[in-house]
Every structure is written in C-alpha cells, then in structure tokens.
Design an enzyme around this catalytic site. Structure first.
Site, PDB file in Angstrom:
ATOM      1  N   CYS A 178     -21.887   0.968   7.875  1.00  0.00           N
ATOM      2  CA  CYS A 178     -22.702   2.171   8.102  1.00  0.00           C
ATOM      3  C   CYS A 178     -23.590   2.456   6.901  1.00  0.00           C
ATOM      4  O   CYS A 178     -23.132   2.399   5.757  1.00  0.00           O
ATOM      5  CB  CYS A 178     -21.789   3.362   8.366  1.00  0.00           C
ATOM      6  SG  CYS A 178     -22.690   4.907   8.529  1.00  0.00           S
ATOM      7  N   HIS A 209     -20.315 -13.822   0.919  1.00  0.00           N
ATOM      8  CA  HIS A 209     -21.586 -13.396   1.533  1.00  0.00           C
ATOM      9  C   HIS A 209     -21.371 -12.562   2.794  1.00  0.00           C
ATOM     10  O   HIS A 209     -22.301 -12.336   3.573  1.00  0.00           O
ATOM     11  CB  HIS A 209     -22.469 -14.618   1.831  1.00  0.00           C
ATOM     12  CG  HIS A 209     -22.954 -15.291   0.594  1.00  0.00           C
ATOM     13  ND1 HIS A 209     -23.481 -16.552   0.593  1.00  0.00           N
ATOM     14  CD2 HIS A 209     -22.981 -14.878  -0.698  1.00  0.00           C
ATOM     15  CE1 HIS A 209     -23.808 -16.886  -0.649  1.00  0.00           C
ATOM     16  NE2 HIS A 209     -23.512 -15.897  -1.449  1.00  0.00           N
TER      17      HIS A 209
HETATM   18  C1  BV8 Z   1     -28.398 -11.799  -6.082  1.00  0.00           C
HETATM   19  C2  BV8 Z   1     -25.739 -14.523   4.075  1.00  0.00           C
HETATM   20  C3  BV8 Z   1     -28.709 -10.108  -7.763  1.00  0.00           C
HETATM   21  C4  BV8 Z   1     -26.894 -14.196   4.947  1.00  0.00           C
HETATM   22  C5  BV8 Z   1     -26.632 -15.762   2.145  1.00  0.00           C
HETATM   23  C6  BV8 Z   1     -30.657 -17.735 -10.142  1.00  0.00           C
HETATM   24  C7  BV8 Z   1     -31.550 -18.762 -10.002  1.00  0.00           C
HETATM   25  C8  BV8 Z   1     -32.438 -18.757  -8.882  1.00  0.00           C
HETATM   26  C9  BV8 Z   1     -32.408 -17.748  -7.902  1.00  0.00           C
HETATM   27  C10 BV8 Z   1     -31.518 -16.756  -8.067  1.00  0.00           C
HETATM   28  C11 BV8 Z   1     -30.660 -16.742  -9.177  1.00  0.00           C
HETATM   29  N1  BV8 Z   1     -29.896 -15.640  -9.045  1.00  0.00           N
HETATM   30  C12 BV8 Z   1     -30.241 -14.969  -7.916  1.00  0.00           C
HETATM   31  C13 BV8 Z   1     -31.229 -15.641  -7.304  1.00  0.00           C
HETATM   32  C14 BV8 Z   1     -31.819 -15.261  -6.057  1.00  0.00           C
HETATM   33  C15 BV8 Z   1     -31.015 -15.769  -4.846  1.00  0.00           C
HETATM   34  C16 BV8 Z   1     -30.920 -17.278  -4.810  1.00  0.00           C
HETATM   35  O1  BV8 Z   1     -29.948 -17.880  -5.229  1.00  0.00           O
HETATM   36  N2  BV8 Z   1     -31.974 -17.872  -4.206  1.00  0.00           N
HETATM   37  C17 BV8 Z   1     -31.954 -19.350  -3.993  1.00  0.00           C
HETATM   38  C18 BV8 Z   1     -32.651 -19.620  -2.656  1.00  0.00           C
HETATM   39  C19 BV8 Z   1     -32.608 -20.050  -5.125  1.00  0.00           C
HETATM   40  N3  BV8 Z   1     -29.670 -15.191  -4.833  1.00  0.00           N
HETATM   41  C20 BV8 Z   1     -29.540 -13.948  -4.302  1.00  0.00           C
HETATM   42  O2  BV8 Z   1     -30.459 -13.276  -3.866  1.00  0.00           O
HETATM   43  C21 BV8 Z   1     -28.130 -13.385  -4.290  1.00  0.00           C
HETATM   44  N4  BV8 Z   1     -28.139 -12.037  -4.784  1.00  0.00           N
HETATM   45  O3  BV8 Z   1     -28.609 -12.684  -6.871  1.00  0.00           O
HETATM   46  O4  BV8 Z   1     -28.386 -10.447  -6.399  1.00  0.00           O
HETATM   47  C22 BV8 Z   1     -30.162 -10.022  -7.758  1.00  0.00           C
HETATM   48  C23 BV8 Z   1     -30.694  -8.911  -7.164  1.00  0.00           C
HETATM   49  C24 BV8 Z   1     -32.080  -8.777  -7.224  1.00  0.00           C
HETATM   50  C25 BV8 Z   1     -32.919  -9.821  -7.743  1.00  0.00           C
HETATM   51  C26 BV8 Z   1     -32.326 -10.946  -8.289  1.00  0.00           C
HETATM   52  C27 BV8 Z   1     -30.933 -11.038  -8.304  1.00  0.00           C
HETATM   53  C28 BV8 Z   1     -27.586 -13.287  -2.835  1.00  0.00           C
HETATM   54  C29 BV8 Z   1     -27.393 -14.648  -2.261  1.00  0.00           C
HETATM   55  C30 BV8 Z   1     -26.701 -14.550  -0.882  1.00  0.00           C
HETATM   56  C31 BV8 Z   1     -27.693 -14.542   0.255  1.00  0.00           C
HETATM   57  N5  BV8 Z   1     -27.000 -14.624   1.545  1.00  0.00           N
HETATM   58  N6  BV8 Z   1     -25.976 -15.777   3.333  1.00  0.00           N
HETATM   59  C32 BV8 Z   1     -27.189 -15.278   5.977  1.00  0.00           C
HETATM   60  O5  BV8 Z   1     -26.329 -16.163   6.174  1.00  0.00           O
HETATM   61  O6  BV8 Z   1     -28.246 -15.176   6.592  1.00  0.00           O
HETATM   62  S1  BV8 Z   1     -26.978 -17.254   1.338  1.00  0.00           S
HETATM   63  C33 BV8 Z   1     -26.815 -18.496   2.572  1.00  0.00           C
HETATM   64  O7  BV8 Z   1     -27.616 -19.579   2.123  1.00  0.00           O
HETATM   65  C34 BV8 Z   1     -25.424 -19.076   2.743  1.00  0.00           C
HETATM   66  O8  BV8 Z   1     -24.426 -18.100   2.672  1.00  0.00           O
HETATM   67  C35 BV8 Z   1     -25.349 -20.085   1.602  1.00  0.00           C
HETATM   68  O9  BV8 Z   1     -25.010 -19.465   0.402  1.00  0.00           O
HETATM   69  C36 BV8 Z   1     -26.784 -20.549   1.509  1.00  0.00           C
HETATM   70  C37 BV8 Z   1     -26.976 -21.857   2.243  1.00  0.00           C
HETATM   71  O10 BV8 Z   1     -26.436 -22.849   1.442  1.00  0.00           O
HETATM   72  P1  BV8 Z   1     -25.296 -23.848   2.025  1.00  0.00           P
HETATM   73  O11 BV8 Z   1     -24.234 -23.071   2.682  1.00  0.00           O
HETATM   74  O12 BV8 Z   1     -24.982 -24.744   0.912  1.00  0.00           O
HETATM   75  O13 BV8 Z   1     -26.055 -24.612   3.215  1.00  0.00           O
HETATM   76  P2  BV8 Z   1     -27.171 -25.770   3.082  1.00  0.00           P
HETATM   77  O14 BV8 Z   1     -27.701 -25.981   4.447  1.00  0.00           O
HETATM   78  O15 BV8 Z   1     -28.104 -25.472   1.978  1.00  0.00           O
HETATM   79  O16 BV8 Z   1     -26.336 -27.089   2.654  1.00  0.00           O
HETATM   80  C38 BV8 Z   1     -25.408 -27.631   3.554  1.00  0.00           C
HETATM   81  C39 BV8 Z   1     -24.805 -28.821   2.844  1.00  0.00           C
HETATM   82  O17 BV8 Z   1     -23.777 -29.342   3.683  1.00  0.00           O
HETATM   83  C40 BV8 Z   1     -25.805 -29.944   2.568  1.00  0.00           C
HETATM   84  O18 BV8 Z   1     -25.637 -30.390   1.231  1.00  0.00           O
HETATM   85  C41 BV8 Z   1     -25.394 -31.038   3.580  1.00  0.00           C
HETATM   86  O19 BV8 Z   1     -25.581 -32.338   3.046  1.00  0.00           O
HETATM   87  C42 BV8 Z   1     -23.915 -30.751   3.746  1.00  0.00           C
HETATM   88  N7  BV8 Z   1     -23.327 -31.190   5.015  1.00  0.00           N
HETATM   89  C43 BV8 Z   1     -23.961 -31.355   6.207  1.00  0.00           C
HETATM   90  N8  BV8 Z   1     -23.030 -31.752   7.151  1.00  0.00           N
HETATM   91  C44 BV8 Z   1     -21.816 -31.820   6.509  1.00  0.00           C
HETATM   92  C45 BV8 Z   1     -21.998 -31.445   5.159  1.00  0.00           C
HETATM   93  N9  BV8 Z   1     -20.979 -31.403   4.257  1.00  0.00           N
HETATM   94  C46 BV8 Z   1     -19.722 -31.744   4.706  1.00  0.00           C
HETATM   95  N10 BV8 Z   1     -19.463 -32.082   6.004  1.00  0.00           N
HETATM   96  C47 BV8 Z   1     -20.479 -32.158   6.921  1.00  0.00           C
HETATM   97  N11 BV8 Z   1     -20.193 -32.514   8.178  1.00  0.00           N
HETATM   98 ZN    ZN Z   2     -20.861   6.150   9.143  1.00  0.00          ZN
END
Ligand code: BV8
Ligand code: ZN
Length: 252
Positions: free
Chosen positions: A135, A127
């Site tokens: 750019c 990501h």
């Molecule tokens: C795309 C960068 C093609 C920016 C990020 C299929 C089904 C449904 C939806 C989709 C699908 N395919 C595509 C989609 C759409 C979408 C998607 O998945 N939406 C989700 C919300 C359903 N995906 C996209 O848009 C991707 N691109 O598919 O392009 C396309 C094009 C056009 C139209 C359709 C498709 C791009 C996805 C990337 C986006 N960018 N990050 C930024 O950071 O701002 S995603 C970002 O959110 C992170 O990088 C990460 O991936 C995500 C967050 O999730 P986690 O990291 O897991 O964090 P979270 O808080 O959720 O969980 C933390 C966990 O840690 C918890 O379980 C907790 O219990 C645990 N924890 C807590 N403390 C601890 C711990 N574990 C261990 N130790 C601890 N101490």
């Molecule tokens: Zn440039």
C-alpha cells in the site's frame, strides 16, 4: 584464475560434502528451464522490451510515479506468463540442499516465487515478489494473486489506498534487513554459488565479490561465462536444472 568445467568433479563433490556453511545467489537463468524468459537471454543480446520500452524503464522508480497504471499492466503481463509455470529440477535441488547444510542461505533476484514453490524455506527475495502488493498509504503488504488484475491499481485491504507491486524497481533501494542478511550470509559462507545470473545488476551483483573477499570459494553455474567468471574459483558451464541435481547424486 577460474577453472572452467562442463561437469562436476570428485574434487568439487568433496568440497560440497565437507562444507558447513553455504550461500547461493540465483537469477533469471534458474527459471529459464521452467519457461520464464530471462532478461538478457545470455551474452549481450537485446535486453527484454515490452511495448517498445526496455525493462530498466518499465521497472523503474520514475515510471511508477509517472504512470503507475502502466507499471501494473507490465507486471500483470508477467504474472500472466508466470501463472502456468512450475519449478524445475534446479529449484528442487536447492530446496534439498537447504536440508543438507548446517547453514544455508538462498538469495534470489527473482520475483517469480518459484524457489518457495519448490519447497525452499530460507529464501531472501532481495528484489521482492510479483504476487505481493504494498500500500502506498499505510505500507501494508498483502498477497495479490488475482490475474488478470480485477482493478488497476489494486486497493489496500487495510486502508483502501492504492497499492503498488511489492518489487524493487530500478533506482529504488533494496529491503534493508533482507539485504543485510544476504551480506552477512555472503561474509560467513565457505561456498558461494552464483547460479543463472549475468551479475550486472547492483547491489546484488556485489555479493559474490563480498563473499570472495571474505574467503569463500565462488562456484558459478551458467551455460555462458559472465562478468564474475574471471574471479570465480570454478565455472560450471551448463544448465542449472541439469547440473545442480548432480551434487546430490549417490556417492560411490
Ligand atoms: C539501487 C525486479 C540505490 C523488477 C530488478 C552500480 C553500478 C551501475 C549501476 C548501478 C550501480 N548501483 C546501482 C545501479 C543502478 C541499478 C543497476 O544495477 N543497473 C544495472 C542495469 C547496471 N541498480 C538499481 O537501480 C538498484 N537500486 O541501486 O538503489 C540507488 C538509488 C538511486 C540511484 C542509484 C542507486 C535496484 C536493482 C533492482 C531492480 N529490480 N528486478 C523486475 O523484475 O522487473 S533487477 C532484475 O534484473 C532481476 O531481478 C535481476 O536482478 C536482473 C536481471 O539479471 P539476471 O537475473 O541475472 O538475468 P539475466 O537475463 O541478465 O541473466 C540470466 C543469466 O542466466 C545469463 O547469464 C544466462 O546465460 C543464464 N542462463 C540462461 N539459461 C540458464 C542460465 N543459467 C543457468 N541455467 C539455465 N538454464
Ligand atoms: Zn493501506
């Protein structure tokens, strides 16, 4: 059916010791113990919002074309939070794992650069990275570490064009070569660790499924169960910073 453990067993240690090829997928949870907020603090609590907008809107392809200045303000706010944080024991353990296995691939969804700061070398940032800019005119990628930003948007060092954060936004495709290498590592590994991710964002969340289908053992590390717990071979309920170093503990 997944075995749920609260601490490592000898059986898990021997699985770890006898593995040749290992891949790891990390999410925001591995940086939680460094003080970086996660997106969903665990379970189904409210998704992270800023100025009343959810992250899926702030970090979106739509908003960067509609209001690139606001997207930079959002990422500069997060850069401000990241400026002081340092890697934790979980990051350092994975840096040591890298030197232990014949084949080791670290795939991260995190843009916080903490794996590299902990000494990990072979890191696939699917990501992107919050400390880089790209750019919009000549696609040059360059380090943009000044925080707060001197100018918004920052200008390209090569052609002077406007630049954007070098991160993958919702609705944008992941960097092809990097994701291909992640898919290859998932298909080749014997052990696939899923650490600190709720595994809801695709296509990254599809990697554990691909690894399982290719015959790998799935080991999850998370204080909570997640969407992949039902098909993980082992779910280690606990914090990454407390559990991961145990895999390196002295053998009897
Ligand atoms: C795309 C960068 C093609 C920016 C990020 C299929 C089904 C449904 C939806 C989709 C699908 N395919 C595509 C989609 C759409 C979408 C998607 O998945 N939406 C989700 C919300 C359903 N995906 C996209 O848009 C991707 N691109 O598919 O392009 C396309 C094009 C056009 C139209 C359709 C498709 C791009 C996805 C990337 C986006 N960018 N990050 C930024 O950071 O701002 S995603 C970002 O959110 C992170 O990088 C990460 O991936 C995500 C967050 O999730 P986690 O990291 O897991 O964090 P979270 O808080 O959720 O969980 C933390 C966990 O840690 C918890 O379980 C907790 O219990 C645990 N924890 C807590 N403390 C601890 C711990 N574990 C261990 N130790 C601890 N101490
Ligand atoms: Zn440039």
């Amino acid at each position: 059916m997944s075995t749920v453990l609260t601490q490592i067993t000898d059986e898990l240690i021997s699985l770890f010791d006898s593995a040749r090829s290992v891949a790891v997928l990390t999410g925001a949870g591995i940086s939680a113990e460094s003080g970086v907020p996660t997106f969903r603090g665990g379970g189904d609590t409210e998704i992270w919002t800023w100025r009343g907008k959810p992250i899926t809107e702030l970090s979106s392809a739509e908003l960067i074309s509609a209001d690139p200045k606001l997207v930079w303000e959002w990422f500069d706010y997060r850069r401000g939070m990241l400026k002081e944080v340092v890697p934790n024991a979980g990051h350092f353990a994975l840096a040591q794992w890298e030197r232990r296995f014949e084949e080791f691939t670290l795939i991260t969804q995190n843009i916080d650069d903490l794996h590299r700061a902990a000494g990990s070398l072979n890191v696939l940032e699917v990501h992107g990275n919050i400390w880089r800019a790209r750019c919009l005119r000549c696609a040059s990628v360059f380090e943009a570490r000044e925080c707060p930003l001197e100018e918004n948007p920052p200008l390209c060092m090569v052609c002077g064009g406007a630049a954007r954060p070098d991160v993958v936004l919702f609705g944008e495709l992941l960097p092809e070569q990097i994701f291909e290498r992640a898919e290859e590592a998932a298909a080749r590994c014997e052990l696939f660790f899923v650490i600190g991710t709720s595994a809801v964002v695709y296509p990254a969340a599809g990697l554990p499924i691909a690894a399982k289908q290719a015959g790998a053992r799935i080991i999850e590390v998370n204080p909570e169960r997640t969407d992949i717990s039902f098909f993980a071979d082992v779910t280690l309920l606990g914090k990454a910073g407390e559990i991961l170093p145990q895999f390196l503990r002295e053998r009897g």
